[in-house]
Scaffold this motif. Sequence first.
Motif, PDB file in Angstrom:
ATOM      1  N   HIS A 132      67.928 -43.829 -61.099  1.00  0.00           N
ATOM      2  CA  HIS A 132      68.339 -45.068 -61.751  1.00  0.00           C
ATOM      3  C   HIS A 132      67.218 -45.608 -62.600  1.00  0.00           C
ATOM      4  O   HIS A 132      66.058 -45.622 -62.186  1.00  0.00           O
ATOM      5  CB  HIS A 132      68.774 -46.100 -60.704  1.00  0.00           C
ATOM      6  CG  HIS A 132      69.930 -45.654 -59.885  1.00  0.00           C
ATOM      7  ND1 HIS A 132      70.360 -46.360 -58.786  1.00  0.00           N
ATOM      8  CD2 HIS A 132      70.783 -44.605 -59.993  1.00  0.00           C
ATOM      9  CE1 HIS A 132      71.412 -45.763 -58.255  1.00  0.00           C
ATOM     10  NE2 HIS A 132      71.672 -44.681 -58.963  1.00  0.00           N
ATOM     11  N   THR A 133      67.566 -46.092 -63.804  1.00  0.00           N
ATOM     12  CA  THR A 133      66.562 -46.664 -64.694  1.00  0.00           C
ATOM     13  C   THR A 133      66.806 -48.138 -64.986  1.00  0.00           C
ATOM     14  O   THR A 133      65.950 -48.817 -65.504  1.00  0.00           O
ATOM     15  CB  THR A 133      66.505 -45.883 -66.020  1.00  0.00           C
ATOM     16  OG1 THR A 133      67.819 -45.838 -66.582  1.00  0.00           O
ATOM     17  CG2 THR A 133      66.015 -44.463 -65.788  1.00  0.00           C
ATOM     18  N   LEU A 193      65.527 -52.357 -58.911  1.00  0.00           N
ATOM     19  CA  LEU A 193      65.103 -50.971 -58.730  1.00  0.00           C
ATOM     20  C   LEU A 193      64.053 -50.893 -57.635  1.00  0.00           C
ATOM     21  O   LEU A 193      63.138 -51.707 -57.583  1.00  0.00           O
ATOM     22  CB  LEU A 193      64.505 -50.417 -60.031  1.00  0.00           C
ATOM     23  CG  LEU A 193      65.481 -50.025 -61.124  1.00  0.00           C
ATOM     24  CD1 LEU A 193      64.719 -49.631 -62.381  1.00  0.00           C
ATOM     25  CD2 LEU A 193      66.375 -48.890 -60.679  1.00  0.00           C
ATOM     26  N   PHE A 209      71.076 -44.384 -65.827  1.00  0.00           N
ATOM     27  CA  PHE A 209      70.439 -43.422 -64.939  1.00  0.00           C
ATOM     28  C   PHE A 209      70.230 -42.122 -65.696  1.00  0.00           C
ATOM     29  O   PHE A 209      70.814 -41.892 -66.759  1.00  0.00           O
ATOM     30  CB  PHE A 209      71.283 -43.180 -63.677  1.00  0.00           C
ATOM     31  CG  PHE A 209      72.635 -42.582 -63.943  1.00  0.00           C
ATOM     32  CD1 PHE A 209      72.802 -41.204 -63.972  1.00  0.00           C
ATOM     33  CD2 PHE A 209      73.736 -43.384 -64.159  1.00  0.00           C
ATOM     34  CE1 PHE A 209      74.042 -40.653 -64.214  1.00  0.00           C
ATOM     35  CE2 PHE A 209      74.978 -42.842 -64.403  1.00  0.00           C
ATOM     36  CZ  PHE A 209      75.137 -41.465 -64.436  1.00  0.00           C
ATOM     37  N   ALA A 226      73.988 -49.116 -60.610  1.00  0.00           N
ATOM     38  CA  ALA A 226      73.107 -48.698 -61.701  1.00  0.00           C
ATOM     39  C   ALA A 226      73.810 -48.863 -63.042  1.00  0.00           C
ATOM     40  O   ALA A 226      74.961 -48.476 -63.198  1.00  0.00           O
ATOM     41  CB  ALA A 226      72.701 -47.251 -61.497  1.00  0.00           C
ATOM     42  N   GLN A 238      66.116 -46.133 -57.135  1.00  0.00           N
ATOM     43  CA  GLN A 238      67.491 -46.462 -56.779  1.00  0.00           C
ATOM     44  C   GLN A 238      67.680 -47.956 -56.900  1.00  0.00           C
ATOM     45  O   GLN A 238      66.756 -48.721 -56.619  1.00  0.00           O
ATOM     46  CB  GLN A 238      67.764 -46.089 -55.316  1.00  0.00           C
ATOM     47  CG  GLN A 238      68.657 -44.930 -55.123  1.00  0.00           C
ATOM     48  CD  GLN A 238      68.902 -44.728 -53.628  1.00  0.00           C
ATOM     49  OE1 GLN A 238      68.023 -44.924 -52.802  1.00  0.00           O
ATOM     50  NE2 GLN A 238      70.111 -44.345 -53.293  1.00  0.00           N
ATOM     51  N   CYS A 239      68.885 -48.371 -57.280  1.00  0.00           N
ATOM     52  CA  CYS A 239      69.200 -49.802 -57.279  1.00  0.00           C
ATOM     53  C   CYS A 239      69.444 -50.225 -55.841  1.00  0.00           C
ATOM     54  O   CYS A 239      70.227 -49.598 -55.126  1.00  0.00           O
ATOM     55  CB  CYS A 239      70.443 -50.083 -58.124  1.00  0.00           C
ATOM     56  SG  CYS A 239      70.137 -49.861 -59.879  1.00  0.00           S
ATOM     57  N   CYS A 282      69.462 -51.649 -63.419  1.00  0.00           N
ATOM     58  CA  CYS A 282      70.528 -52.110 -62.527  1.00  0.00           C
ATOM     59  C   CYS A 282      71.388 -53.154 -63.210  1.00  0.00           C
ATOM     60  O   CYS A 282      70.928 -53.888 -64.056  1.00  0.00           O
ATOM     61  CB  CYS A 282      69.947 -52.719 -61.251  1.00  0.00           C
ATOM     62  SG  CYS A 282      68.999 -51.552 -60.282  1.00  0.00           S
ATOM     63  N   GLU A 322      70.710 -38.703 -59.180  1.00  0.00           N
ATOM     64  CA  GLU A 322      70.628 -39.676 -60.265  1.00  0.00           C
ATOM     65  C   GLU A 322      69.400 -40.557 -60.048  1.00  0.00           C
ATOM     66  O   GLU A 322      69.255 -41.168 -59.000  1.00  0.00           O
ATOM     67  CB  GLU A 322      71.880 -40.541 -60.307  1.00  0.00           C
ATOM     68  CG  GLU A 322      73.117 -39.768 -60.664  1.00  0.00           C
ATOM     69  CD  GLU A 322      74.367 -40.605 -60.600  1.00  0.00           C
ATOM     70  OE1 GLU A 322      74.312 -41.775 -60.133  1.00  0.00           O
ATOM     71  OE2 GLU A 322      75.430 -40.110 -61.016  1.00  0.00           O
TER      72      GLU A 322
END
Length: 133
Positions: free
Chosen positions: A130-131, A63, A116, A113, A78-79, A133, A128
Amino acid sequence: HRTSSQLLHTIFRFQNWTMSVYKMLDYMKYGGLVLIVLFVVEHSFHSFPEVEAAAGGCPDCRLKENTRFSRPGIPIFQCKGCCFSRAYPTPMRSKKTMLVPKNITSEATCCVAKLFSRVTLMGNLKIENHTDC
């Protein structure tokens, strides 16, 4: 015995030859200078770990904050990583176990991801965040 005109002609040819040698040495100096500059630029390019292209390989999938969409108090992640694929001839022992034998085997991996959440920015822009990856 040489005449004075023959002697002058020989001296003139020698001067032209030495001038061309000096020109060649000048060009070699410039070529060396260009090589040194290119070396310094390449070295400095590879010295910055934050530049993804400088990594030389595939950076880890992780991330990373997207500075373009992030706002104070609302970070957007973002990944970041890369996709990689390769193909190679299928080993004979593997071919024997296949229902439909294939001559080429390929494998691939890509940074995407896993989790997300959807975020709305600037009124109607949905992205989105991302939370994982």
